[in-house]
Design an enzyme around this catalytic site. Structure first.
Site, short mmCIF file in Angstrom:
data_model
loop_
_atom_site.label_atom_id
_atom_site.label_comp_id
_atom_site.label_asym_id
_atom_site.label_seq_id
_atom_site.Cartn_x
_atom_site.Cartn_y
_atom_site.Cartn_z
N HIS A 1 -5.54 -0.26 11.73
CA HIS A 1 -4.89 -1.55 11.99
C HIS A 1 -5.80 -2.48 12.80
CE1 HIS A 1 -0.93 -0.22 10.53
NE2 HIS A 1 -1.27 0.95 11.04
N HIS B 1 0.85 -1.20 0.00
CA HIS B 1 0.00 0.00 0.00
C HIS B 1 0.88 1.25 0.00
CE1 HIS B 1 0.90 -0.68 4.25
NE2 HIS B 1 0.59 0.58 4.47
N HIS C 1 -11.82 9.47 15.44
CA HIS C 1 -10.82 8.75 14.68
C HIS C 1 -10.99 7.26 14.91
CE1 HIS C 1 -7.06 7.86 12.72
NE2 HIS C 1 -6.60 7.24 13.79
N HIS D 1 6.08 2.22 3.58
CA HIS D 1 6.05 1.08 2.65
C HIS D 1 6.51 1.44 1.24
CE1 HIS D 1 3.93 -1.69 5.45
NE2 HIS D 1 3.67 -0.52 6.01
N ASP E 1 0.16 -8.14 10.44
CA ASP E 1 0.30 -6.79 11.04
C ASP E 1 0.12 -6.84 12.56
OD1 ASP E 1 0.00 -4.11 11.76
OD2 ASP E 1 -1.74 -3.74 10.46
N ASP F 1 20.23 13.36 4.89
CA ASP F 1 20.24 14.72 5.45
C ASP F 1 20.44 15.66 4.29
OD1 ASP F 1 20.55 17.06 6.84
OD2 ASP F 1 22.39 16.48 7.88
N HIS G 1 1.56 3.95 1.90
CA HIS G 1 2.08 4.76 3.00
C HIS G 1 3.60 4.87 2.92
CE1 HIS G 1 -1.69 4.25 5.75
NE2 HIS G 1 -1.71 5.39 5.10
N ASP H 1 -0.45 -3.90 5.97
CA ASP H 1 -1.15 -3.24 7.08
C ASP H 1 -2.63 -3.38 6.79
OD1 ASP H 1 1.42 -2.49 7.57
OD2 ASP H 1 1.03 -0.34 7.64
#
Lengths: 554, 554
Positions: free
Chosen positions: B367, B74, B363, B79, B196, B442, B76, B164
């Site tokens: 998961h 997925h 909310h 990932h 998960d 960095d 995110h 997930d």
């Protein structure tokens, strides 16, 4: 009819930071000032390298002749921690209950202030007269024993300050909160209630400390064959008492580990706040004489503090205890906001060593939830509400509760540090602002680290530093040595020789241009070097190390 | 009877950090490797100045000819976030579902990798053959659309990787998780389940995303006269859909604010994952044409990120939106561990500006909780359990669940980064360790900041730096200039002139002694200066600034 007071009562919170501990509040009536609590704060995330923060008491020093004493509600750091620093500037007497006074005594000893400080131990129900004020200590419950609410009587009216409190009908030690006295004073008429807001966002009632004891019994019952290690707050004497009780019941010896916990337990034990059956407490060095299932360790480190005993055990750097597979480890605490990651790290470490880690529902809060707050409001029935102790969101949550109880919005005051709230029975109003501030303590330095230093530390922490040094001849401005560039915290120099070589050329070019143009002002030369190098480094790396040009004269 | 495989399947997690994102796992069978996910991690607290962390893929590069492709569960960051960096070193094809692929496309565009990268969009139920492997994409639910579980078929057996996931019977968009397919594959026999673990400590069931929509409706109903501002995760398209639904229902216009959210919403909308009624979405500059009660703002910043839109509004530095008393502001999110204080700071700021801040129960997690995890185990019925995605404590919690479901302890594997787990139907065992590591990014630098640089940044951040410079004559070692001392991040120099003066004397004495003794090795001279100054400063201040002696030659 009561004679009406001529003057107003002033309430001035003087902790220099908004909403992060450092409780210290001045109550002023004509030429009398009493100060409630004198706490320190722990540094915020952006206060790099700072050990602790104390209040700037300029206002008290300017009114030193009026200040009659410190009245302390309880012995937590955010209520007593700044005393040793402040007493050096303003030596006034301290009034507190017995255990609180004992903990203050420890601090004063450390700072060599014991002889020069006047202190008096006050009993619950007892009152003291301080100038125009009379202050009565009222028994409450909290996560440390001997916590007091204060009734502050002034000619302009009575204020009740709850301190940090919860309502515990079945406390482990001593009496329940003196609700009758709150009611009695309330019945006579209370001008303002200053009530703990920490848990004002939480519905319901905080559970009794005693419920944790039952949980301990259950855990001890179900883990008879393993060693038990319990981390909790060093100052929660009742919690330790309950661990001792369960240990005694299940035939285990108790070791206390971690400096701050050993100190508090020592003081509490001496003063009679802890009841330890004979032969239950043993020294850590005697542990070897007992098997795992005969042992309970009570330790500091429940907040994941990196130097605390439990964290050292988890990281394998504790001198006397190493975690063994099968150990049962209990966090009898909740992470204080900001400590979640540190706590999780310790849990991960312990659990990857094979320990069984229990961290849910082995703790109760020391602060009142919404129903308890409403109870106190209903008993005291104040004219004005002044939520205290919490971040703005918590004060706001209590303000909402107070409004829900019928107190008019205009009679509820969320004060900011330095606000002067003047009140009597007719009105209350913020009428001014006094100087307040947060003084940072770093090592021995009190107040020698300010915003510029902090900004530099922040800058240094992000991208490091490049120092450019060169020596010029005094008169001719001829280059005698350098430019040399040394960096720290920027990049691995060995892997970046090209970059550093090119940076040197950039500096040389900038310098040449200055000298060719006969720029003789060293400040100007430094600026040119700084800007050229900064541009170059940003272009090449998208980083902004601090650039520090130093020109020496020979 | 099935023919028995000759070789074993290897599973190797190669994210270089333990348990903090950076999901990337190699599946190896003979001369085929497929890689599941390619995530980045955000820097830990001690990685000062670091922007992000990516995995060290040495193992994959050493076996480059075997690696067939990236299979992505997925979209995110933890990932897909490392893909642009890793593809520069190892250009292999990417397989993902439509939205995931769209989000990857955005990233590749930014890094100019679009043309050189092979990508394929896979549908749920579809399989791809990659060397010895066949990979099937199975529909799941998560806090981003188009999340997939993977069935990884190899000659040694089948592994199911959940990605997930949660079980949402009533998702906002698209189908519920394909539980039938999990069961069907399970029935045929599954070697290992990689499930998960994020919420493995939480009992019960995660609520449906749709419940949040009902909460929005309630809030909109009860706040008809105020502006509504809602902060949530940029990638939670279903959440934004529900906000749009409530806005449309209550006749409000929607503005989306914050770069990452605008991007994700754009992509999701283009690809048909978002259903926006006409004239509902307006540009931020059109806001002035509408009254407060006609507006909803959806914004980034739900984690208190200092540069995100909501934080800038709270701090009064947002260019187009300023918070007004009476605004209703909703945090449709929970703080990710570590962000609690930052979130609280924003709540305090908003609330002190008079906004009504709602942050509880708006909310749901993306998961699976314990009952969902047990459900998947029961459908898949694997021989081996390999908990994935979580800190050690979470993996351990799932291991406990698996044990409770009857999987023998020896068949449960908590892998560490680099572990090589070899398995077939007869046995499974950790047989080795490959090189793994975390590479810090960095600015433009990838991997040029290592532990020495980080240690220096840490040191600099705590007590600053003192630079000691002097110029010596080449041969005679005679002092030509200096010693000069310049400090940054240490103390206010102006208030510490005495200290700095005395420090200079300490350095001069140390130098004199060296020169008198004819110490000519500059390394040695530097050490003597450093030690003397360090001792002096510690004695006077109990601080340890970094001391950097620089000797120039003229």
């Amino acid at each position: 009819m009561k004679k009406k007071s001529e003057s107003k009562l002033k309430i001035i919170p003087i902790g220099g930071l908004e909403q992060i501990g450092m409780n210290i509040t001045a109550f002023e009536y004509e030429d009398s000032i009493v100060v409630v609590d004198c706490g320190l704060a722990f540094p915020e995330d952006d206060m790099l390298g700072i050990d602790l923060v104390i209040p700037d008491i300029t206002y008290l020093k300017e009114n030193a002749e009026k200040v009659k004493g410190f009245v302390i509600t309880h012995g937590h750091e955010d209520h007593i921690g700044a005393l040793p620093y402040i007493l050096k500037e303003l030596n006034i007497p301290i009034y507190a209950t017995k255990l609180t006074n004992g903990l203050i005594e420890n601090k004063l000893k450390e700072h060599n202030l014991l002889r020069t400080t006047k202190r008096k131990t006050i009993k619950f129900g007892q009152s003291i007269n301080l100038g125009a004020f009379r202050i009565e200590f009222i028994k409450t419950n909290h996560s440390i024993q001997d916590a007091a609410a204060l009734a502050i009587y002034s000619p302009a009216g009575t204020v009740i300050h709850t301190g940090d409190f919860k309502v515990d009908y079945t406390p482990v030690f001593g009496d329940a909160i003196d609700l009758q006295r709150f009611a009695e004073i309330g019945k006579k008429g209370v001008l303002a209630l200053m009530c703990d807001s920490t848990n004002a966002e939480r519905p319901g009632f905080t559970m009794s400390e005693r419920t944790v004891g039952k949980t301990f019994d259950n855990i001890f019952e179900n883990h008879k064959t393993t060693r038990i290690i319990i981390a909790t707050f060093a100052s929660n004497v009742d919690r330790v008492q309950q661990i001792i009780n369960s240990a005694y019941k299940y035939g285990r010896k108790v070791v206390v580990e971690g400096r701050s916990m050993v100190n508090v337990i020592g003081t509490a034990s001496e003063l009679g706040y802890l009841n330890i059956p004979e032969n239950t407490l043993i020294d850590i060095d005697q542990m070897k004489n007992y098997s795992n299932e005969q042992m309970v360790l009570v330790t500091t480190g429940s907040q994941g503090e990196s130097m605390a005993a439990l964290s050292r055990m988890a990281a394998n750097i504790h001198k006397k205890v190493s975690i063994q597979p099968g150990d049962t480890i209990i966090f009898s605490s909740n992470p204080i906001p900001g400590n979640e990651k540190a706590v999780s790290k310790v849990i991960n470490e312990l659990s990857s060593k094979g320990a069984d880690v229990i961290f849910q529902d082995v703790h109760v809060s020391g602060h009142a939830c919404q129903e308890e707050i409403k109870l106190i409001y209903s008993l005291v029935h104040p004219k004005y509400a002044i939520p205290v102790h919490g971040e703005y969101r918590h004060l706001k949550a209590q303000a909402n509760l107070a409004e829900g109880l019928g107190i008019p919005k205009d009679d509820i005051f969320i004060l900011r540090s330095g606000d002067v709230l003047e009140m009597d029975e007719d009105s209350a109003k913020i009428t001014g602002k006094v100087h307040v501030g947060a003084i940072m303590v770093d090592g021995l330095g009190v107040g020698d680290v300010g915003n510029i230093v902090l900004r530099d530390r922040q800058h240094l922490s992000e991208d490091g530093i490049m120092v450019v040094v060169l020596t010029l001849e005094k008169r001719s401005n001829q280059l005698l040595a350098g430019p040399d560039i040394v960096s720290r915290g920027f990049v691995y120099v060995r892997e970046s020789e090209d970059l550093m070589g090119a940076a040197r050329v950039v500096v040389e070019d900038a310098l040449d241009e200055c000298l060719n143009r006969h720029v003789s002002d060293w400040g100007k030369i430094k600026t040119v070097i700084k800007d050229s190098l900064s541009d170059y480094v940003w272009k090449k790396t998208k980083r902004r190390p601090m650039i520090l040009p130093i020109i020496m004269e020979a």
